[in-house]
Design a protein around this motif. Structure first.
Motif, PDB file in Angstrom:
ATOM      1  N   HIS A  27       5.613 -11.867  -1.044  1.00 33.08           N
ATOM      2  CA  HIS A  27       4.986 -12.581  -0.296  1.00 33.08           C
ATOM      3  C   HIS A  27       5.570 -12.665   1.126  1.00 33.08           C
ATOM      4  CE1 HIS A  27       4.659 -17.502   0.919  1.00 33.08           C
ATOM      5  NE2 HIS A  27       3.944 -16.626   1.681  1.00 33.08           N
ATOM      6  N   GLY A  28       4.541 -12.499   2.329  1.00 32.48           N
ATOM      7  CA  GLY A  28       4.819 -12.443   3.507  1.00 32.48           C
ATOM      8  C   GLY A  28       5.458 -11.111   4.256  1.00 32.48           C
ATOM      9  N   ASN A  29       5.601 -10.145   3.072  1.00 35.20           N
ATOM     10  CA  ASN A  29       6.051  -8.701   3.714  1.00 35.20           C
ATOM     11  C   ASN A  29       4.908  -8.232   4.280  1.00 35.20           C
ATOM     12  OD1 ASN A  29       8.949  -8.064   2.866  1.00 35.20           O
ATOM     13  ND2 ASN A  29       7.993  -9.250   0.966  1.00 35.20           N
ATOM     14  N   ASP A  30       5.105  -7.244   5.018  1.00 32.27           N
ATOM     15  CA  ASP A  30       4.014  -6.451   5.934  1.00 32.27           C
ATOM     16  C   ASP A  30       3.695  -5.034   5.200  1.00 32.27           C
ATOM     17  OD1 ASP A  30       2.472  -5.868   8.163  1.00 32.27           O
ATOM     18  OD2 ASP A  30       3.886  -4.934   9.261  1.00 32.27           O
ATOM     19  N   VAL A  31       2.931  -5.339   4.139  1.00 31.26           N
ATOM     20  CA  VAL A  31       2.572  -4.387   3.084  1.00 31.26           C
ATOM     21  C   VAL A  31       1.244  -3.396   3.631  1.00 31.26           C
ATOM     22  CG1 VAL A  31       1.580  -3.802   0.936  1.00 31.26           C
ATOM     23  CG2 VAL A  31       3.173  -5.448   1.336  1.00 31.26           C
ATOM     24  N   ARG A  32       0.353  -4.115   4.312  1.00 29.83           N
ATOM     25  CA  ARG A  32      -0.945  -3.474   4.973  1.00 29.83           C
ATOM     26  C   ARG A  32      -1.380  -2.244   3.856  1.00 29.83           C
ATOM     27  NH1 ARG A  32      -1.571  -4.839  10.171  1.00 29.83           N
ATOM     28  NH2 ARG A  32       0.313  -6.232  10.704  1.00 29.83           N
ATOM     29  N   SER A  33      -2.550  -1.653   4.335  1.00 30.68           N
ATOM     30  CA  SER A  33      -3.259  -0.956   3.323  1.00 30.68           C
ATOM     31  C   SER A  33      -2.448   0.403   3.169  1.00 30.68           C
ATOM     32  CB  SER A  33      -4.631  -0.531   3.898  1.00 30.68           C
ATOM     33  OG  SER A  33      -4.335   0.403   5.278  1.00 30.68           O
ATOM     34  N   GLU A  34      -1.471   0.928   3.809  1.00 31.80           N
ATOM     35  CA  GLU A  34      -0.682   2.087   3.528  1.00 31.80           C
ATOM     36  C   GLU A  34       0.013   1.520   2.346  1.00 31.80           C
ATOM     37  OE1 GLU A  34       2.360   5.256   5.304  1.00 31.80           O
ATOM     38  OE2 GLU A  34       1.442   4.054   6.673  1.00 31.80           O
ATOM     39  N   GLY A  35       0.755   0.354   2.426  1.00 28.89           N
ATOM     40  CA  GLY A  35       1.678   0.058   1.361  1.00 28.89           C
ATOM     41  C   GLY A  35       0.693  -0.201   0.212  1.00 28.89           C
ATOM     42  N   THR A  36      -0.262  -0.818   0.478  1.00 27.95           N
ATOM     43  CA  THR A  36      -1.080  -1.095  -0.882  1.00 27.95           C
ATOM     44  C   THR A  36      -1.211   0.095  -1.724  1.00 27.95           C
ATOM     45  OG1 THR A  36      -2.046  -3.004   0.217  1.00 27.95           O
ATOM     46  CG2 THR A  36      -3.206  -2.141  -1.760  1.00 27.95           C
ATOM     47  N   ARG A  37      -1.695   1.286  -1.000  1.00 30.60           N
ATOM     48  CA  ARG A  37      -1.892   2.413  -1.537  1.00 30.60           C
ATOM     49  C   ARG A  37      -0.759   3.154  -2.310  1.00 30.60           C
ATOM     50  NH1 ARG A  37      -5.954   5.248  -0.136  1.00 30.60           N
ATOM     51  NH2 ARG A  37      -5.960   4.601   1.901  1.00 30.60           N
ATOM     52  N   HIS A  38       0.503   2.982  -1.731  1.00 33.43           N
ATOM     53  CA  HIS A  38       1.728   3.240  -2.425  1.00 33.43           C
ATOM     54  C   HIS A  38       2.108   2.401  -3.861  1.00 33.43           C
ATOM     55  CE1 HIS A  38       3.147   6.190   0.468  1.00 33.43           C
ATOM     56  NE2 HIS A  38       3.349   5.129   1.527  1.00 33.43           N
ATOM     57  N   LEU A  39       1.672   1.244  -3.571  1.00 33.19           N
ATOM     58  CA  LEU A  39       1.915   0.110  -4.853  1.00 33.19           C
ATOM     59  C   LEU A  39       0.812   0.325  -5.864  1.00 33.19           C
ATOM     60  CD1 LEU A  39       3.408  -2.335  -5.626  1.00 33.19           C
ATOM     61  CD2 LEU A  39       1.478  -3.547  -4.320  1.00 33.19           C
ATOM     62  N   ALA A  40      -0.350   0.625  -5.397  1.00 32.60           N
ATOM     63  CA  ALA A  40      -1.505   0.989  -6.502  1.00 32.60           C
ATOM     64  C   ALA A  40      -1.180   2.272  -7.187  1.00 32.60           C
ATOM     65  CB  ALA A  40      -2.729   0.968  -5.632  1.00 32.60           C
ATOM     66  N   SER A  41      -0.645   3.341  -6.493  1.00 31.55           N
ATOM     67  CA  SER A  41      -0.275   4.586  -7.207  1.00 31.55           C
ATOM     68  C   SER A  41       0.859   4.401  -8.147  1.00 31.55           C
ATOM     69  CB  SER A  41       0.360   5.471  -6.205  1.00 31.55           C
ATOM     70  OG  SER A  41       0.655   6.712  -6.871  1.00 31.55           O
ATOM     71  N   ALA A  42       1.913   3.340  -7.695  1.00 29.63           N
ATOM     72  CA  ALA A  42       3.109   3.293  -8.733  1.00 29.63           C
ATOM     73  C   ALA A  42       2.503   2.564 -10.046  1.00 29.63           C
ATOM     74  CB  ALA A  42       4.075   2.599  -8.010  1.00 29.63           C
TER      75      ALA A  42
END
Length: 169
Positions: A27-42
């Motif tokens: 919550h509130g972290n600056d994930v953005r689409s690039e971070g979402t890509r890393h998260l999705a991959s994991a």
């Protein structure tokens, strides 16, 4: 955490170092689409098979550039679609995606801000993705602060009555 922090978290998840993790709150972290890509991959690599609560509230999941989160900013929905297409969260009970502008993009953003990007990357999330058999134990889905059109609301609530849809609280 910024994108670099999410990338490091995702690497730990892929290395199966967090398999017993039950709650992940970004919550509130600056994930953005690039971070979402890393998260999705994991997640798709089976990095958190026992995750029960995933909080991604106010993380800019689809935003590409800096400058705050707004409906008009440049957006990439493909990493979020990848995350929502997973079958690797069988224990997920609570999913908080509030305040991420998931469902609507202005005409200006859809035509101009995306530049030459693939049109699929500018396509908002379809509400029915949450109601599929991908999240069989989902009981709590938080979407406040995400503008949904009348048609999207109709689709969403129509899908709630479908066989196999989770029984949300």
């Amino acid at each position: 955490a910024r994108v670099g922090g999410v990338k490091a978290l995702a690497e730990a998840m892929k290395a199966k170092k967090l398999t017993s993790l039950r709650t992940l709150d970004l919550h509130g972290n600056d994930v953005r689409s690039e971070g979402t890509r890393h998260l999705a991959s994991a997640v798709n690599a089976g990095g958190v098979p026992n995750l029960r609560v995933l909080v991604l509230r106010e993380t800019g999941l689809t935003h590409v550039n800096g400058g705050g989160y707004s409906v008009r900013g440049e957006r990439d929905f493909s990493p979020l679609s990848e995350l929502l297409s997973t079958t690797s969260l069988p224990e997920l009970e609570e999913f908080d995606l509030s305040s991420n502008y998931l469902f609507r993009v202005t005409q200006q953003a859809a035509e101009g801000a995306g530049g030459g990007a693939d049109p699929a990357s500018r396509t908002p999330v379809s509400p029915d993705v949450f109601l599929s058999k991908r999240f069989p134990k989902l009981r709590k889905l938080l979407l406040d602060g995400n503008c949904m059109s009348d048609g999207q609301l109709e689709l969403f609530f129509g899908e709630l009555g479908r066989d196999g849809a989770p029984s949300l609280e």
